[in-house]
Design a protein around this motif. Structure first.
Motif, mmCIF file in Angstrom:
data_model
loop_
_atom_site.group_PDB
_atom_site.id
_atom_site.type_symbol
_atom_site.label_atom_id
_atom_site.label_comp_id
_atom_site.label_asym_id
_atom_site.label_seq_id
_atom_site.Cartn_x
_atom_site.Cartn_y
_atom_site.Cartn_z
ATOM 1 N N UNK B 238 0.803 -1.224 0.000
ATOM 2 C CA UNK B 238 0.000 0.000 0.000
ATOM 3 C C UNK B 238 0.837 1.276 0.000
ATOM 4 N N UNK B 239 2.144 1.120 -0.178
ATOM 5 C CA UNK B 239 3.009 2.303 -0.043
ATOM 6 C C UNK B 239 2.723 3.379 -1.110
ATOM 7 N N UNK B 240 2.285 2.915 -2.292
ATOM 8 C CA UNK B 240 2.009 3.895 -3.341
ATOM 9 C C UNK B 240 0.743 4.699 -3.054
ATOM 10 N N UNK B 241 -0.082 4.167 -2.142
ATOM 11 C CA UNK B 241 -1.292 4.909 -1.770
ATOM 12 C C UNK B 241 -1.264 5.262 -0.289
ATOM 13 N N UNK B 242 -0.095 5.662 0.173
ATOM 14 C CA UNK B 242 0.072 5.915 1.610
ATOM 15 C C UNK B 242 -0.699 7.167 2.067
ATOM 16 N N UNK B 243 -0.819 8.140 1.163
ATOM 17 C CA UNK B 243 -1.465 9.391 1.527
ATOM 18 C C UNK B 243 -0.601 10.238 2.449
ATOM 19 N N UNK B 244 0.668 9.846 2.584
ATOM 20 C CA UNK B 244 1.587 10.596 3.446
ATOM 21 C C UNK B 244 2.539 11.402 2.561
ATOM 22 N N UNK B 245 2.614 12.688 2.806
ATOM 23 C CA UNK B 245 3.428 13.568 1.950
ATOM 24 C C UNK B 245 4.906 13.189 1.967
ATOM 25 N N UNK B 246 5.393 12.822 3.155
ATOM 26 C CA UNK B 246 6.818 12.464 3.287
ATOM 27 C C UNK B 246 7.116 11.228 2.434
ATOM 28 N N UNK B 247 6.256 10.203 2.578
ATOM 29 C CA UNK B 247 6.460 8.947 1.849
ATOM 30 C C UNK B 247 6.377 9.194 0.348
ATOM 31 N N UNK B 248 5.385 9.976 -0.058
ATOM 32 C CA UNK B 248 5.214 10.227 -1.495
ATOM 33 C C UNK B 248 6.401 10.955 -2.096
ATOM 34 N N UNK B 249 6.902 11.949 -1.351
ATOM 35 C CA UNK B 249 8.087 12.666 -1.849
ATOM 36 C C UNK B 249 9.281 11.713 -1.950
ATOM 37 N N UNK B 250 9.433 10.866 -0.934
ATOM 38 C CA UNK B 250 10.597 9.963 -0.895
ATOM 39 C C UNK B 250 10.529 8.907 -1.987
ATOM 40 N N UNK B 251 9.382 8.242 -2.132
ATOM 41 C CA UNK B 251 9.331 7.130 -3.105
ATOM 42 C C UNK B 251 9.340 7.631 -4.550
ATOM 43 N N UNK B 252 8.903 8.885 -4.734
ATOM 44 C CA UNK B 252 8.940 9.446 -6.087
ATOM 45 C C UNK B 252 10.226 10.217 -6.357
ATOM 46 N N UNK B 253 11.063 10.340 -5.329
ATOM 47 C CA UNK B 253 12.358 11.019 -5.476
ATOM 48 C C UNK B 253 12.238 12.466 -5.899
ATOM 49 N N UNK B 254 11.268 13.178 -5.275
ATOM 50 C CA UNK B 254 11.089 14.587 -5.649
ATOM 51 C C UNK B 254 11.919 15.491 -4.733
ATOM 52 N N UNK B 255 12.513 16.509 -5.343
ATOM 53 C CA UNK B 255 13.317 17.442 -4.545
ATOM 54 C C UNK B 255 12.427 18.345 -3.696
ATOM 55 N N UNK B 256 11.235 18.625 -4.208
ATOM 56 C CA UNK B 256 10.337 19.533 -3.489
ATOM 57 C C UNK B 256 9.304 18.752 -2.683
ATOM 58 N N UNK B 257 9.075 19.234 -1.462
ATOM 59 C CA UNK B 257 8.117 18.555 -0.590
ATOM 60 C C UNK B 257 8.444 18.860 0.857
ATOM 61 N N UNK B 258 7.777 18.151 1.762
ATOM 62 C CA UNK B 258 8.000 18.441 3.190
ATOM 63 C C UNK B 258 9.379 18.022 3.702
ATOM 64 N N UNK B 259 10.032 17.093 2.984
ATOM 65 C CA UNK B 259 11.371 16.659 3.447
ATOM 66 C C UNK B 259 12.385 17.714 3.058
ATOM 67 N N UNK B 260 13.050 18.231 4.090
ATOM 68 C CA UNK B 260 14.036 19.281 3.829
ATOM 69 C C UNK B 260 15.342 18.653 3.402
ATOM 70 N N UNK B 261 15.893 19.159 2.305
ATOM 71 C CA UNK B 261 17.197 18.676 1.856
ATOM 72 C C UNK B 261 18.187 19.821 1.933
ATOM 73 N N UNK B 262 19.333 19.530 2.505
ATOM 74 C CA UNK B 262 20.381 20.547 2.637
ATOM 75 C C UNK B 262 21.477 20.247 1.641
ATOM 76 N N UNK B 263 21.816 21.243 0.842
ATOM 77 C CA UNK B 263 22.872 21.048 -0.167
ATOM 78 C C UNK B 263 24.147 21.732 0.301
#
Lengths: 267, 263
Positions: B238-263
């Motif tokens: 069910x991970x693809x339908x988690x409805x969790x923003x963090x999980x969705x950003x992580x599994x789709x490998x998106x730079x933008x989202x709630x997960x903060x990335x420091x460069x």
């Protein structure tokens, strides 16, 4: 403005000094705890005979050529130097005594200690440091093996027991070096030189040298294991651990040499 | 009476972490981790670098001690145990390290049998045959038993490390980034081996990874760790339908989202 700058400078300096002092005491505490644990685990089974044997060979047998060469030439130089110095006040007869006492009491244990520190201290730190970096030490723990007993104890035991044997052999080779120069270069009488060698040599001269050797062996193995065990990550970390192991054990050998000498001959 | 039988008896979790905190100085790595893995289940913890995945694993293995919270294995509190008690718990564990962590100075057969020899489960005479049997179970030929780890390729090293992890028939197997550094085909081979070996032993699995293909293949359940907390846990399917923003950003490998990335 200037007041604030001065205040900040003083505060920053105090902070740096304080941090260094805290770091120093933290390191001393950690090293002391490591040393106590090393000695404690010597008496606690299980033992790893294969590892112990391997370390005896590495530290003892393979260091023999280095220690032998060092003490041989030290004995030769000592005889030559003593002759050129003592001949100024016609005391050449004391050369054999000077050689035997210097070699057994001081030069063989210190030279062997420093040589083994360079050869073995560095290799222990590099090996254990690499094991730390590549998670092999963690792997030992997950395989229900105490890394202290498996890695540190065999090396400490080998250092403690092998260096006295090396120094005993070094004593013989060093004295033989002095004998070679005295007989074949300086023209001393063989029987007279040997007689002079034995006449003033006391049991305690040799024993003190062997005790020093055991202390130095312990220090070399301890500093190698300690620096390897707490090595930082990466190649740079292992490199630094290796350097620290050699430098710290060499300095400790020279410092402890004074205290052991004081203990035996201070009074 | 029938109601009595239909009542489900509560299962004691194989691994249970309750409100676990761990900090290094001012750096708070774990900030109340709650995880529960049932017997025979495979949980995969996903999360970015530096989120505390490895620290979580090390806390369970006893390599680090949490400041707060409890860790239980089979209902036994193992948070602060040491010495022989710790060794006894460690016998239940098998671990596959990220880099393999094979002992350079020992040949393959000794690497595989290290733990079982240590625990006296087999004799030294039987060890090479035992190692060959384990090598076969990870798809390797017997002739590598006498080679040293440095003589093997990365994939072979990983397989040997897996053989070592399963050699003691552990009840719980930990996998630390099992596919890191491997090509996609070899990564899939390792994933398949992990699944088959775990199922064969009936062991409980706990994997940490950021490789989603691996997580989907190995895990029955997936948990997402972010800033020292579990932000989502659920069925792997069910991970693809988690409805969790963090999980969705992580599994789709998106730079933008709630997960903060420091460069």
């Amino acid at each position: 403005m200037i007041f604030s700058l001065v205040r900040n400078f003083i505060l920053e300096s105090c902070r740096t000094v304080g941090r260094s002092i805290l770091h120093f005491f933290e390191s001393v505490g950690r090293l002391s705890s490591f040393a106590v644990r090393s000695l404690y685990f010597i008496f606690v089974p299980p033992y790893y005979p294969r590892m112990i044997f391997r370390q005896f060979i590495d530290i003892g047998y393979y260091s023999l050529p280095v220690v032998g060469m060092t003490t041989l030439f030290t004995g030769m130089v000592l005889a030559l130097q003593s002759y050129s110095g003592f001949s100024r006040f016609e005391a050449e007869g004391a050369i054999a005594t000077v050689v035997v006492l210097s070699i057994t009491r001081e030069l063989a244990p210190v030279m062997a200690g420093l040589m083994v520190a360079g050869r073995i201290g560095a290799s222990i730190a590099a090996e254990i440091g690499t094991m730390r970096v590549t998670e092999q030490i963690d792997a030992l723990r997950t395989l229900a093996t105490n890394p202290f007993k498996y890695l540190v104890v065999p090396r400490i035991m080998a250092g403690l027991l092998m260096l006295p044997i090396l120094v005993l052999i070094g004593d013989i080779i060093g004295i033989f070096g002095g004998y070679l120069i005295a007989i074949y270069k300086l023209g001393f009488n063989q029987a007279g030189y040997l007689n002079q060698t034995w006449e003033y040599l006391e049991y305690m001269d040799v024993v003190s040298g062997l005790v020093k050797a055991a202390v130095f062996g312990f220090v070399v193995a301890l500093m190698g294991c300690y620096n390897g065990f707490y090595s930082d990550r990466g190649a740079q970390g292992v490199g630094r651990a290796t350097t620290n192991a050699v430098v710290s054990s060499s300095i400790l050998i020279l410092i402890l040499n004074y205290f052991v000498t004081q203990l035996f001959f201070g009074s | 009476m029938s109601a009595l039988f239909s009542k489900k008896t509560p299962v004691t979790p194989k691994i249970e972490m309750d409100n676990v905190h761990k900090a290094f100085g001012s750096n708070k790595v774990l900030q109340g981790v709650n995880v529960s893995v049932n017997p025979g289940e495979s949980l995969v913890i996903i999360g970015g670098s530096g989120t505390g995945k490895s620290v979580t694993l090390k806390c369970i293995l006893g390599m680090m001690e949490p400041e707060q919270g409890t860790i239980k294995v089979d209902g036994q509190d193992i948070t602060h145990i040491r010495g022989k008690e710790r060794d006894k718990v460690a016998e239940k564990f098998g671990m596959l390290f990220q880099g393999g962590a094979l002992f350079d100075s020992l040949p393959v057969w000794q690497n595989i049998c290290f733990g079982v020899l240590e625990r006296g489960l087999i004799t030294r005479k039987d060890a090479p045959d035992y190692a060959v049997e384990k090598l076969r179970s990870v798809g390797l030929k017997p002739d590598i038993a006498y080679l040293f780890p440095a003589e093997l390729s990365g994939g072979m090293q990983k397989r040997v490390a897996l053989a070592r992890a399963i050699a003691g028939d552990p009840e719980i197997i930990f996998f630390d980034e099992p596919t890191t550094g491997l090509d996609p085909i070899m990564a899939d081979v390792i994933n398949d081996l992990i699944v088959s070996c775990t199922k064969e032993l009936g062991a409980t699995g706990l994997t940490i990874t950021h490789d989603m293909a691996s997580a989907r293949k190995i895990g029955d359940k997936i948990a997402m760790l972010y800033q020292g907390k579990i932000v989502w846990v659920g069925d792997a399917k069910k991970i693809d339908k988690s409805g969790n923003d963090y999980v969705e950003q992580f599994i789709n490998g998106r730079a933008k989202g709630p997960i903060e990335t420091y460069v």
